[in-house]
Design a protein around this motif. Sequence first.
Motif, PDB file in Angstrom:
ATOM      1  N   GLU A  76      47.266  37.121  46.123  1.00 36.79           N
ATOM      2  CA  GLU A  76      47.129  38.317  46.960  1.00 36.79           C
ATOM      3  C   GLU A  76      46.263  39.582  46.690  1.00 36.79           C
ATOM      4  O   GLU A  76      45.615  40.220  47.719  1.00 36.79           O
ATOM      5  N   LYS A  77      45.358  39.292  45.680  1.00 44.01           N
ATOM      6  CA  LYS A  77      44.395  40.300  45.335  1.00 44.01           C
ATOM      7  C   LYS A  77      43.245  39.657  46.460  1.00 44.01           C
ATOM      8  O   LYS A  77      42.614  40.471  47.179  1.00 44.01           O
TER       9      LYS A  77
ATOM     10  N   SER B 108      44.147  40.655  50.039  1.00 42.51           N
ATOM     11  CA  SER B 108      44.016  41.972  50.277  1.00 42.51           C
ATOM     12  C   SER B 108      42.558  42.409  50.493  1.00 42.51           C
ATOM     13  O   SER B 108      42.105  43.375  51.067  1.00 42.51           O
TER      14      SER B 108
END
Length: 255
Positions: A165-166, A169
């Motif tokens: 997810e990081k 993002s």
Amino acid sequence: MIIVLSGTREGREISYLLAAKGYEVFTVTAVEHGSRMVISNALTEAFEKQPVKDGLEKLIKNGSVRMVIDTTHPYPEGISTLAKELCRKNHIKYVRFVREEVDLPESPLLFPVYSWDEAAEKAAELGNTIFLTTGSYNLESFLKHPGMTGKRIIVRVLPDHQVIEKVQSLGIAPKNIVAMQGPFSKEINKATFKMYNSSVIVTKDSGNAGGTDNKISVALNLKIPVVVIKRPKLKEDDTNIVYTYNQVFSLISPY
């Protein structure tokens, strides 16, 4: 009680060896991008999760800690700096276990650097498809570097949903994310580097135990340049720096 700052294979092994010798051992591992930590008793496997600074300070100040053994990766240095300062204030022995660095072969395709920004700059000069084997830490240094405009960046990270997810993002497309758990064989490295048509490989110097020599060997055989991020220089001031398990145990024996 002995605290082992872990997150590495050596940290896990030292914890279990100490527990087998009868020592009370607590293993501390930073998680969630370093914001929290997991405390585990090497004997009972009981876990507790809490913020790193508060948890480590509470653990060290409980009055029964005789030594802190730091086996964490040298990238980043945050938890090491915190632990060392807490040990100094509380008069507790701090021991830094360090993997031996890789002895880099002579090659015009090898480019040792000493900072993340320098690594990004050199990688941008060397190719258009940049394969990062450095994980998610400091990924921003590459993405924000002006030389990376128009480059394809491939990242190999742990198959952890928070890490993925990081990375997403930050703008990395799923097709450019390689989510795999090491260690990696030469065959896997070769297949992965070729599959993404890598024009340059970026790696940290994590020692032979971290697979750095493996990645370098494969890349050089494929005629792919490699940018190697060397470790931060350790300060020799009041730190007991050790390189073997026996050296660790020899520092415990006087207690």
